[in-house]
Design an enzyme around this catalytic site. Structure first.
Site, mmCIF file in Angstrom:
data_model
loop_
_atom_site.group_PDB
_atom_site.id
_atom_site.type_symbol
_atom_site.label_atom_id
_atom_site.label_comp_id
_atom_site.label_asym_id
_atom_site.label_seq_id
_atom_site.Cartn_x
_atom_site.Cartn_y
_atom_site.Cartn_z
ATOM 1 N N ASP A 38 0.823 -1.209 0.000
ATOM 2 C CA ASP A 38 0.000 0.000 0.000
ATOM 3 C C ASP A 38 0.861 1.264 0.000
ATOM 4 O O ASP A 38 1.988 1.249 0.497
ATOM 5 C CB ASP A 38 -0.913 -0.036 1.240
ATOM 6 N N ARG A 51 -0.207 9.509 -9.737
ATOM 7 C CA ARG A 51 -0.308 8.301 -8.920
ATOM 8 C C ARG A 51 0.353 7.082 -9.577
ATOM 9 O O ARG A 51 0.969 6.254 -8.913
ATOM 10 C CB ARG A 51 -1.780 7.968 -8.663
ATOM 11 N N HIS A 55 2.912 3.407 -8.719
ATOM 12 C CA HIS A 55 2.774 1.977 -9.042
ATOM 13 C C HIS A 55 4.030 1.479 -9.754
ATOM 14 O O HIS A 55 4.523 0.391 -9.487
ATOM 15 C CB HIS A 55 1.537 1.737 -9.915
ATOM 16 N N TRP A 87 -11.469 -2.023 -9.094
ATOM 17 C CA TRP A 87 -12.107 -1.627 -10.363
ATOM 18 C C TRP A 87 -12.802 -0.283 -10.233
ATOM 19 O O TRP A 87 -13.108 0.370 -11.228
ATOM 20 C CB TRP A 87 -13.135 -2.680 -10.810
ATOM 21 N N LEU A 149 10.784 -20.834 -4.717
ATOM 22 C CA LEU A 149 9.746 -20.007 -4.089
ATOM 23 C C LEU A 149 8.429 -20.065 -4.866
ATOM 24 O O LEU A 149 8.428 -19.928 -6.097
ATOM 25 C CB LEU A 149 10.234 -18.552 -4.061
ATOM 26 N N SER A 214 -8.270 -5.503 4.588
ATOM 27 C CA SER A 214 -8.786 -5.172 3.249
ATOM 28 C C SER A 214 -9.121 -6.389 2.392
ATOM 29 O O SER A 214 -8.751 -6.449 1.212
ATOM 30 C CB SER A 214 -7.801 -4.260 2.503
HETATM 31 C C1 FPP Z 1 -1.962 0.174 -3.363
HETATM 32 O O1 FPP Z 1 -1.463 1.489 -3.342
HETATM 33 C C2 FPP Z 1 -1.374 -0.533 -4.476
HETATM 34 C C3 FPP Z 1 -2.063 -1.054 -5.529
HETATM 35 C C4 FPP Z 1 -3.520 -0.987 -5.662
HETATM 36 C C5 FPP Z 1 -1.357 -1.690 -6.649
HETATM 37 C C6 FPP Z 1 -0.149 -2.473 -6.285
HETATM 38 C C7 FPP Z 1 0.639 -2.672 -7.490
HETATM 39 C C8 FPP Z 1 1.962 -2.615 -7.555
HETATM 40 C C9 FPP Z 1 2.877 -2.467 -6.412
HETATM 41 C C10 FPP Z 1 2.549 -2.735 -8.905
HETATM 42 C C11 FPP Z 1 3.393 -3.922 -9.040
HETATM 43 C C12 FPP Z 1 2.683 -5.194 -9.007
HETATM 44 C C13 FPP Z 1 2.886 -6.170 -9.904
HETATM 45 C C14 FPP Z 1 2.366 -7.502 -9.649
HETATM 46 C C15 FPP Z 1 3.632 -5.939 -11.147
HETATM 47 P P1 FPP Z 1 -2.493 2.684 -3.490
HETATM 48 O O2 FPP Z 1 -2.529 3.106 -4.904
HETATM 49 O O3 FPP Z 1 -3.804 2.296 -2.907
HETATM 50 O O4 FPP Z 1 -1.786 3.782 -2.628
HETATM 51 P P2 FPP Z 1 -2.530 4.924 -1.821
HETATM 52 O O5 FPP Z 1 -3.292 4.234 -0.722
HETATM 53 O O6 FPP Z 1 -1.402 5.747 -1.322
HETATM 54 O O7 FPP Z 1 -3.417 5.646 -2.769
#
Ligand code: FPP
Length: 264
Positions: A38, A51, A55, A87, A149, A214
């Site tokens: 997160d 944002r 990611h 989504w 793993l 969550s």
């Molecule tokens: C939560 O942060 C994160 C996600 C919803 C996406 C997680 C994805 C990655 C780490 C990308 C890499 C993954 C793979 C498998 C390639 P958030 O966007 O909810 O953060 P916030 O709470 O600060 O808004």
């Protein structure tokens, strides 16, 4: 040891990291680690970036943590990449994440193969594009014969949804006369989940300060230990991760029973 992490020219940081591994005794390492990655959005916003930059930066962190898990001989690593609720995010962010998963598979699969990693996706397939599903299935198949793993990526995943799907599978088997309802037990239900055949979660790590599960691995994490940090996922380091494992190694787990020293 993850190929390439050490070797000629290894940086001092890598050497120092590997020396930290000794602080986590082998017999006290979690078998199954689950991570809620997160804080990508907050990381990006804090830097004045969009944002999605968070990611992308998060992929680098995932890469490092996967390396460390291979090095430490962890059996299963599960990461929460996209929930059934995600989504609801703006379409451009959803599209970005889907293309990031696709790019990730293309770029990382060779290294996973070199390091004997097995891959499984947890979650629903509906809603994902045919092209992405094709890549996911191909990646799983390519790594299926490995014995290292077990890496699970929870994508389009929700814990309640997973349990519901498992219950429906078992109900259909009962209706077909293959199983008697009274014979359905915890083992049978666990075997109908997306994580079938894998050990339960020992440690859940969540970055970025929120203290909640969550809808992640609700069944599998029934007796898990929790470890939280304020650090946003893109800033989460292998050193902090090893620190979480050192902390886990010191926990007393009772699984609802008593420690021998607690007995009266
Ligand atoms: C939560 O942060 C994160 C996600 C919803 C996406 C997680 C994805 C990655 C780490 C990308 C890499 C993954 C793979 C498998 C390639 P958030 O966007 O909810 O953060 P916030 O709470 O600060 O808004």
């Amino acid at each position: 040891m993850w190929k390439k992490i050490l070797g000629l020219g290894a940086s001092k940081r890598e050497k120092d990291l590997v020396s930290l591994y000794d602080r986590v005794p082998k017999e006290k390492r979690p078998r199954h680690i689950a991570i809620i990655m997160d804080g990508n959005g907050r990381w990006a916003e804090g830097k004045g970036l969009i944002r999605t930059a968070g990611h992308r930066a998060g992929v680098g962190t995932l890469r490092d943590i996967l390396h460390v898990c291979v090095d430490l001989g962890i059996e299963v690593l599960t990461v929460y990449a996209f929930s059934t609720e995600n989504w609801k995010r703006p379409r451009p962010e959803v599209d970005f994440l889907m293309s990031l998963f696709s790019e990730y598979l293309e770029k990382e699969i060779q290294e996973m193969e070199d390091n004997h990693v097995r891959l499984r996706f947890l979650g629903r397939e509906d809603g994902m594009s045919e092209a992405l599903l094709g890549k996911m299935h191909a990646a799983e198949a390519r790594l299926a014969g490995n014995d290292g793993l077990q890496f699970n990526i929870a994508a389009n995943y929700g814990g309640q949804d997973e349990i519901l799907r498992a219950v429906r599978t078992l109900a259909a088997r009962a209706r077909a006369g293959e199983v008697a309802p009274e014979d359905i037990d915890e083992t049978m239900l666990a075997g109908a989940l997306d994580t079938a055949g894998q050990p339960p979660v020992d440690l859940v790590i969540r970055t970025s300060g929120d203290l909640r599960l969550s809808n992640f691995l609700l069944w599998q994490a029934a007796y898990a230990e929790f470890w939280f940090t304020e650090t946003n996922w893109p800033d989460f380091t292998p050193e902090e991760f090893v620190g979480a494992l050192v902390d886990f190694a010191q926990r007393k787990r009772r699984f609802g029973g008593l420690n021998p020293s607690d007995g009266k």
